[in-house]
Design a protein around this motif. Structure first.
Motif, PDB file in Angstrom:
ATOM      1  N   ALA A   1      -9.222 -27.285   2.945  1.00 41.78           N
ATOM      2  CA  ALA A   1      -8.545 -26.598   4.047  1.00 41.78           C
ATOM      3  C   ALA A   1      -8.790 -25.097   4.039  1.00 41.78           C
ATOM      4  CB  ALA A   1      -7.047 -26.865   3.978  1.00 41.78           C
ATOM      5  N   ARG A   2      -9.586 -24.617   3.085  1.00 42.67           N
ATOM      6  CA  ARG A   2      -9.931 -23.195   2.952  1.00 42.67           C
ATOM      7  C   ARG A   2      -8.716 -22.323   2.630  1.00 42.67           C
ATOM      8  NH1 ARG A   2     -14.012 -25.921   3.829  1.00 42.67           N
ATOM      9  NH2 ARG A   2     -15.827 -25.243   5.060  1.00 42.67           N
TER      10      ARG A   2
ATOM     11  N   SER B   1     -13.199 -37.852  -1.471  1.00 40.61           N
ATOM     12  CA  SER B   1     -13.972 -38.871  -0.759  1.00 40.61           C
ATOM     13  C   SER B   1     -13.873 -38.647   0.747  1.00 40.61           C
ATOM     14  CB  SER B   1     -13.449 -40.259  -1.102  1.00 40.61           C
ATOM     15  OG  SER B   1     -12.161 -40.456  -0.527  1.00 40.61           O
ATOM     16  N   PRO B   2     -14.866 -39.102   1.518  1.00 40.48           N
ATOM     17  CA  PRO B   2     -14.777 -38.975   2.985  1.00 40.48           C
ATOM     18  C   PRO B   2     -13.516 -39.614   3.553  1.00 40.48           C
ATOM     19  CG  PRO B   2     -17.012 -39.524   2.342  1.00 40.48           C
ATOM     20  CD  PRO B   2     -16.177 -39.627   1.086  1.00 40.48           C
TER      21      PRO B   2
ATOM     22  N   ILE C   1      -8.042 -38.695   6.214  1.00 42.80           N
ATOM     23  CA  ILE C   1      -6.576 -38.771   6.235  1.00 42.80           C
ATOM     24  C   ILE C   1      -5.983 -37.365   6.218  1.00 42.80           C
ATOM     25  CG2 ILE C   1      -4.549 -39.504   4.924  1.00 42.80           C
ATOM     26  CD1 ILE C   1      -6.242 -41.888   3.941  1.00 42.80           C
ATOM     27  N   PHE C   2      -6.553 -36.509   5.394  1.00 41.48           N
ATOM     28  CA  PHE C   2      -6.100 -35.117   5.314  1.00 41.48           C
ATOM     29  C   PHE C   2      -6.317 -34.400   6.644  1.00 41.48           C
ATOM     30  CE2 PHE C   2      -6.914 -30.690   3.537  1.00 41.48           C
ATOM     31  CZ  PHE C   2      -5.570 -30.412   3.333  1.00 41.48           C
TER      32      PHE C   2
ATOM     33  N   ALA D   1      -7.896 -27.950   9.514  1.00 43.35           N
ATOM     34  CA  ALA D   1      -8.424 -29.149  10.160  1.00 43.35           C
ATOM     35  C   ALA D   1      -9.873 -28.958  10.583  1.00 43.35           C
ATOM     36  CB  ALA D   1      -7.562 -29.503  11.375  1.00 43.35           C
ATOM     37  N   GLY D   2     -10.166 -27.812  11.166  1.00 42.39           N
ATOM     38  CA  GLY D   2     -11.529 -27.535  11.597  1.00 42.39           C
ATOM     39  C   GLY D   2     -12.499 -27.489  10.426  1.00 42.39           C
TER      40      GLY D   2
END
Length: 328
Positions: free
Chosen positions: A49-50, A127-128, A133-134, A97-98
């Motif tokens: 999420a940076r 994992s992808p 989900i995140f 999110a981005g």
């Protein structure tokens, strides 16, 4: 690996059920409280999420704050405090999110680039499926914020999703992916005004254009860090496009940013405090352009991060005028 990169602190690397030490991401801010306090299993998601790179959400929220403040100046009233807070929450959520979406799309490319191969997805720490989900959870937070505004603003916010969706693919087909990033990151320059008025006008549209050119300029500086790797990976960027003329290119982009911001101030009937903030913003951008050096990767990161200060200078001028209106 450069000395600057070696100097970064270590973070925990998740490998199955075991945690092992791995180098921190090169452009992360070391020693943040949230990383020290969070459980070790959360840290790859915070990176995804940076949260370790707060400059991203600052650059996303500042155009929102400019726009909200410009609306207040046009209305000759004080700040829309609720809107400013909601924009901050929404910026953190949607920046995360981005970034998560971008990393899902780019995980194979990121594995080929030195600066990005240690990110959670290409390094295998997330994992992808878990990343998806995140991503959904962060989008729900952003949606809750968006639904707090008026109907026009809600639809305007949804309209930005198309730009966000195509951005990760632009570097594969154009030398100007920064323009698409600018269109997405600058969207807040429309949102603040829309939240106050329930409509748009000439002033916020000009502010939006100014914010786009500002974004292209600072992301061109940021892209200087990856020129060699981008060439090998076949990725386009304005840094590669300008080449040896990158300093002039950044200067031209920043000049256009200042021009459109000033037009927006004039259209909104802004007074001298706002124009004073605009002058400070212009001086800061001029310093950045003059300091841009394609051979100084560490300097490029410092200049890029300094845009938070540039954005605050502009907001300070608008803020001073808002407060003057609320007092007098």
């Amino acid at each position: 690996m450069t000395k600057t990169r070696r100097a970064h602190q270590t973070v925990d690397r998740l490998d199955g059920s075991q945690l092992e030490s791995a180098p921190a991401l090169p452009d992360a801010v070391a020693g943040q409280f949230i990383f020290r306090a969070a459980p070790k299993s959360w840290r790859p998601f915070l990176q995804l999420a940076r949260i370790d790179r707060p400059i991203g959400w600052w650059l996303l929220v500042l155009p929102c704050w400019w726009s909200s403040a410009l609306a207040s100046v046009s209305q000759n009233q004080g700040p829309h405090w609720r809107d400013l807070l909601l924009f901050l929450i929404g910026a953190v959520a949607m920046r995360g999110a981005g970034s998560t979406y971008n990393d899902l799309v780019d995980r194979e490319i990121d594995a080929k680039v030195e600066r990005t191969r240690g990110r959670p997805l290409p390094s295998g720490r997330v994992s992808p499926g878990a990343a998806k989900i995140f991503l959904a959870a962060q989008c729900l937070v952003g949606l809750a914020v968006l639904l707090s505004f008026n109907g026009f603003s809600i639809w305007l916010g949804f309209a930005s999703l198309g730009i966000v969706a195509i951005y990760p693919f632009m570097k594969r087909i154009t030398s100007w992916p920064q323009a698409v990033l600018g269109a997405a990151f600058a969207w807040g320059a429309l949102m603040g005004w829309a939240a106050a008025f329930g409509s748009l006008a000439f002033a916020p549209v000009c502010l939006y254009l100014g914010a786009i050119f500002w974004t292209i300029g600072y992301d061109t500086i940021y892209a200087l860090q990856d020129i060699e790797d981008d060439l090998l990976a076949g990725i386009g960027s304005t840094a590669r496009f300008f080449g040896a003329r990158v300093q002039a290119g950044v200067a031209a982009l920043y000049a256009l940013a200042v021009l459109f911001v000033e037009i927006s101030f004039l259209a909104a009937g802004a007074g001298w405090p706002s124009h004073l903030g605009g002058a400070g913003f212009a001086l800061h951008l001029a310093w950045q352009a003059r300091s841009t050096d394609p051979d100084d990767k560490a300097g490029a990161l410092r200049l890029f991060r300094s845009n938070r200060d540039a954005g605050f200078i502009l907001f300070a001028g608008l803020g001073a005028e808002m407060l003057r209106a609320s007092i007098f």
